[in-house]
Design an enzyme around this catalytic site. Sequence first.
Site, PDB file in Angstrom:
ATOM      1  N   HIS A 199       5.375  -4.456  -0.190  1.00 12.46           N
ATOM      2  CA  HIS A 199       5.114  -3.723   1.052  1.00 12.46           C
ATOM      3  C   HIS A 199       5.000  -4.656   2.260  1.00 12.46           C
ATOM      4  O   HIS A 199       5.099  -4.202   3.400  1.00 12.46           O
ATOM      5  CB  HIS A 199       3.868  -2.835   0.918  1.00 12.46           C
ATOM      6  CG  HIS A 199       2.575  -3.571   0.856  1.00 12.46           C
ATOM      7  ND1 HIS A 199       1.870  -3.753  -0.316  1.00 12.46           N
ATOM      8  CD2 HIS A 199       1.847  -4.176   1.820  1.00 12.46           C
ATOM      9  CE1 HIS A 199       0.766  -4.432  -0.060  1.00 12.46           C
ATOM     10  NE2 HIS A 199       0.730  -4.699   1.230  1.00 12.46           N
ATOM     11  N   ASP A 257       5.050  -3.174  -6.716  1.00 19.99           N
ATOM     12  CA  ASP A 257       4.761  -3.768  -5.406  1.00 19.99           C
ATOM     13  C   ASP A 257       4.743  -5.293  -5.521  1.00 19.99           C
ATOM     14  O   ASP A 257       3.688  -5.932  -5.528  1.00 19.99           O
ATOM     15  CB  ASP A 257       3.416  -3.238  -4.906  1.00 19.99           C
ATOM     16  CG  ASP A 257       3.160  -3.573  -3.445  1.00 19.99           C
ATOM     17  OD1 ASP A 257       4.063  -4.131  -2.797  1.00 19.99           O
ATOM     18  OD2 ASP A 257       2.052  -3.268  -2.959  1.00 19.99           O
ATOM     19  N   SER A 282      -2.920  -8.340   2.410  1.00 18.72           N
ATOM     20  CA  SER A 282      -1.975  -7.793   1.445  1.00 18.72           C
ATOM     21  C   SER A 282      -1.090  -8.909   0.932  1.00 18.72           C
ATOM     22  O   SER A 282      -0.752  -9.829   1.667  1.00 18.72           O
ATOM     23  CB  SER A 282      -1.087  -6.746   2.110  1.00 18.72           C
ATOM     24  OG  SER A 282      -1.774  -5.559   2.293  1.00 18.72           O
TER      25      SER A 282
END
Length: 257
Positions: free
Chosen positions: A59, A108, A208
Amino acid sequence: MGKPTHKSIFVQTRVVGGVVATKNDFPWLVSLNKPLYGRYVHYCGGAIIHDYYILTAAHCSDNFIGRENELMVRVGAYDLSDDGDGYVVRVAKIIVHERWDRENNLNDIALYKTDVPIKYMINERTGRYQINSICLPRADHEMPDEALIAGWGQTSKDSYTSQVIQKLVVPLYPTDQCRLNYQNIGDITQNMVCFGGQGGRDSCMGDSGGPLIEAVGNRAYIIGIVSYGVACAESSFPTVYTKVSRYVDWIHQKIQS
């Protein structure tokens, strides 16, 4: 109050309730930088696993496929406010998992290939590595009872982002309970693992793609990648990580090709 809907999911990115790390504690940790208003800013974390490759979350690549050369990787940095701390290399290629599903947060995981090899460096003053790679786990790796997260993040839910690396030990969260808590949001698959769930102490909006780390002797292993969560450091919703051991073959295949 009912369970949050899928729309309330946010991408996890900062360490809440952590403590300031010591310089060179995490020589494999990198800051991914994107252009914003004429300067480069931190937007995701990642980990060095090879001379040319950074492991991060898929992402983090949203909106940058085909624009890889706009991104920078800052390696060897501890204090992001110090432009002379570490150095930067450009991203030459982004390899996102072929089955990455943004809507359901599946697979992911991504690799960023740098345009030049990353130079491993030892800090002459401390004698410790300032830049180094982190080990990959075995495909049959079993999760420890606790692990370590690190990133440039908040020291509390209401504070500003820290410019220096924060670290925090987080406990393994029972998979069945994590799956139950997230049942109205998305599936917790065998390719994911949950850590945290301590109110006020967890990852939150900011790093992230950063690593979930297990230390074994004098080696460190990246066993997870910060993927997503709900709210911020909530006890009922631990952070969900991509389980790296499930993708070791994929990583080796992409690097070798």
